[in-house]
Design a protein around this motif. Structure first.
Motif, PDB file in Angstrom:
ATOM      1  N   GLU A   1      -5.949  -4.402  10.486  1.00 53.91           N
ATOM      2  CA  GLU A   1      -5.146  -3.237  10.139  1.00 53.91           C
ATOM      3  C   GLU A   1      -5.921  -1.997  10.576  1.00 53.91           C
ATOM      4  O   GLU A   1      -6.992  -1.723  10.057  1.00 53.91           O
TER       5      GLU A   1
ATOM      6  N   CYS B   1       0.781  -1.236   0.000  1.00 50.38           N
ATOM      7  CA  CYS B   1       0.000   0.000   0.000  1.00 50.38           C
ATOM      8  C   CYS B   1       0.810   1.282   0.000  1.00 50.38           C
ATOM      9  O   CYS B   1       0.265   2.335  -0.284  1.00 50.38           O
TER      10      CYS B   1
ATOM     11  N   CYS C   1       1.551   1.410   8.186  1.00 48.92           N
ATOM     12  CA  CYS C   1       0.426   0.506   8.436  1.00 48.92           C
ATOM     13  C   CYS C   1       0.573  -0.061   9.839  1.00 48.92           C
ATOM     14  O   CYS C   1       1.634  -0.508  10.222  1.00 48.92           O
TER      15      CYS C   1
ATOM     16  N   CYS D   1      -4.665  -3.357   3.312  1.00 48.67           N
ATOM     17  CA  CYS D   1      -3.693  -4.448   3.426  1.00 48.67           C
ATOM     18  C   CYS D   1      -4.306  -5.727   3.975  1.00 48.67           C
ATOM     19  O   CYS D   1      -3.859  -6.250   5.000  1.00 48.67           O
TER      20      CYS D   1
ATOM     21  N   CYS E   1      -3.473   2.690   7.857  1.00 45.65           N
ATOM     22  CA  CYS E   1      -2.886   2.245   6.595  1.00 45.65           C
ATOM     23  C   CYS E   1      -2.412   3.480   5.839  1.00 45.65           C
ATOM     24  O   CYS E   1      -2.901   4.585   6.060  1.00 45.65           O
ATOM     25  N   TRP E   2      -1.469   3.305   4.949  1.00 49.06           N
ATOM     26  CA  TRP E   2      -1.058   4.407   4.074  1.00 49.06           C
ATOM     27  C   TRP E   2      -2.307   5.006   3.416  1.00 49.06           C
ATOM     28  O   TRP E   2      -2.468   6.215   3.301  1.00 49.06           O
TER      29      TRP E   2
HETATM   30 ZN   LIG Z   1      -1.616  -0.658   4.664  1.00 45.20          ZN
END
Ligand SMILES: [Zn+2]
Lengths: 174, 376
Positions: free
Chosen positions: A154, A120, A165, A131, A157-158
């Protein structure tokens, strides 16, 4: 499932790369990996819906985590050794920079972050973490390491605007 | 007002473009909002009740100011070492803040691992910090390894020394036995000869031979007591426990022994039991009807005094130091001298500070590192 499957995973399926790619070697551009992942995702989503597609990714991630553990992380002498090897292998294979924020050996809970994640990092911002394969991957590894069933989520995350992440892993209460 | 005045900056511009134009055209609420935002960023303060603009704008402004407050408290808590703060929103500014928190949490974890003795952990990709951190951990690991090998070396030397000491002990024990046999012959013949010799001059000489023979016996006996000194490693011991030792409890049957209420452990040679035994024996033998023995502690932080007192006749001023000389007094001879030697193995000193006529008072001074409160 039939008696013999066409694609049942075996580590050997990864092939003898040294022999097969004497000139190009064992690396490729990350775009290629993502091209495959995100087109596959597209098709899975169209055919089965996004929830089901995510599920399939998690399941595949888990399978890969299990295999990864057995081929690259087995023989750890304890939790500390495991974490160190886990970090090392993700770095060496260019999967991501794994960092531990918390590891509670009693409850088995972990908070892990993966920076420069394979799946990601650098993606356009979306409103949801993507992810899912990593979730499964981490789950597979932790389950093989500890023998417990895990739930991995997750939380950052980006793609949700966080530059790293973050995964929360907890032992599933039976 | 001037919309997009240069000092507002790009974030302000973006904010304005997100708000319907007419707000800025018809009143000053846009300007007021920006002033408020700037004020909160620079000076903090509560979000006022009466926010400018339409209800929709007010909501938006409230959210923006709320986020500023939240970031402020997030960073403040982090700067105070609290790494558990959460941000309720994501994005451009929240991302790096959370990344910073994440790095700090990771470092905290790494430091914890090191504190637990795991020196295999390393920090990656955190610039100069990783380098310094990893170098520090590598140095720690080096030092630890060196210490371990030094310790192993010392342990090997210790084993070698113990073995040598054992052999010496065996040798001296055999020698002692042989000497005593021969001396016994001398003393016995003296005894027999004294019966038959009548010449007073010869008799006197014979008595001198017999006396020397007996002195040799005493000295040899003394070396027997001395041989166990320092053979076993010193250990933490409690005086009340020592008094339950049968050799001592048998000795104090008719004596009231007052042991201290506070509990301390003293790091001393394992012959500490002999120290106590000899002190008690000394009280009984020389105290003239001792029927009370008191042991107490005086804790002076940097040292502990163990006080041994009885209600006997005490020791006269000119004998206070002499009693610790080897061969002083009859029978015991080795008693107090040996005590001082045993105690000195772990730097404990002993002196007599009693008032003659009012009983003995032996003061044993234990240095800081060789005593501790029970349970600490
Ligand atoms: Zn991620």
């Amino acid at each position: 499932m039939g008696q013999s499957r066409k694609y049942e995973f075996k580590w050997e399926l990864l092939g003898d790369i040294e022999k097969g790619r004497p000139n190009l070697g064992n690396t490729t551009r990350l775009e290629v990996y993502r091209l495959m992942q995100y087109t596959l995702r597209d098709v899975l989503e169209q055919r089965y819906g996004d929830e089901e597609a995510d599920k399939i990714f998690r399941e595949a991630g888990k399978l890969s985590g299990r295999e990864f553990f057995h081929h690259l992380l087995s023989g750890c002498t304890g939790m500390h050794d495991f974490i160190r090897k886990f970090q090392e292998s993700l770095r060496e294979l260019g999967i991501g920079i794994l960092r531990v924020e918390e590891a509670d050996e009693i409850s088995g809970s972990f908070i892990l972050t993966v920076a420069e994640d394979l799946d990601c990092s650098g993606l356009p911002e979306l409103n949801y973490p993507v992810c899912t394969f990593d979730e499964g991957f981490i789950r597979g590894i932790l389950e093989e390491m500890t023998g417990n069933e895990y739930e991995v989520r997750e939380v950052d995350c980006w793609c949700t605007g966080d530059r790293t992440c973050r995964f929360e892993a907890n032992v599933r209460s039976s | 007002m001037t919309v997009g005045a240069p000092e507002i900056g790009p974030a302000g511009l973006r904010l304005m473009s997100a708000v319907p134009d007419r707000v800025f055209m018809t009143d000053n609420s846009g300007h007021d909002a920006l002033t408020l935002i700037e004020e909160v960023i620079e000076k903090g303060g509560d979000i006022p009740e009466d926010l400018p603009g339409s209800p929709e704008d007010q909501e938006k402004l409230k959210r923006i100011l709320g986020k500023i407050h939240e970031m402020h408290s997030f960073v403040s808590r982090m700067s105070e070492g609290d790494l558990d703060a959460k941000l309720s929103f994501r994005g451009y500014i929240a991302g790096p803040l959370k990344a910073l928190q994440s790095s700090l949490r990771h470092l905290t974890w790494q430091a914890k691992m090191i504190a637990e003795g795991d020196l295999s952990q390393r920090v990656d990709f955190m610039g100069d910090f990783s380098l310094s951190f990893n170098r520090m951990v590598a140095n720690l690991a080096d030092n630890r390894d060196q210490l371990i090998s030094r310790k192993e070396e010392l342990e090997r030397s210790y084993v070698a020394l113990s073995q040598a000491n054992n052999k010496l002990n065996i040798l001296s024990s055999i020698t002692r036995h042989d000497i005593l046999n021969h001396v016994m012959v001398i003393v016995n013949y003296c005894f027999l000869l004294k019966e038959v010799i009548t010449d007073p001059k010869l008799k006197k000489q014979l008595e001198a031979i017999e006396f020397s023979g007996k002195e040799i016996q005493h000295l040899i006996e003394f070396t027997r007591s001395y041989q166990d000194l320092g053979v076993l490693e010193p250990m933490w011991q409690r005086i009340p426990v020592i008094f339950t030792n049968p050799t001592i409890s048998g000795l104090v049957k008719d004596i009231t022994v007052q042991l201290p209420d506070q509990c301390y452990e003293i790091f001393a040679d394992q012959m500490l039991v002999k120290v106590m035994y000899n002190l008690v024996e000394n009280s009984i033998r020389h105290g003239g009807g001792v029927n009370e023995i008191r042991i107490s502690y005086v804790d002076e932080q940097s040292l502990l005094r163990i006080i041994y007192e009885d209600n006997g006749s005490g020791i006269s001023a000119d004998e206070k130091e002499k009693v610790f000389k080897r061969g002083y007094g009859k029978n015991t001879g080795l008693g107090l001298f040996l005590i001082r030697e045993i105690l000195s193995i772990t730097d404990i000193t002993i002196k007599e500070t009693g008032t003659p006529g009012k009983g003995v008072r032996f003061e044993m001074t234990v240095p800081e590192k060789y005593f501790r409160r029970c349970g600490s």
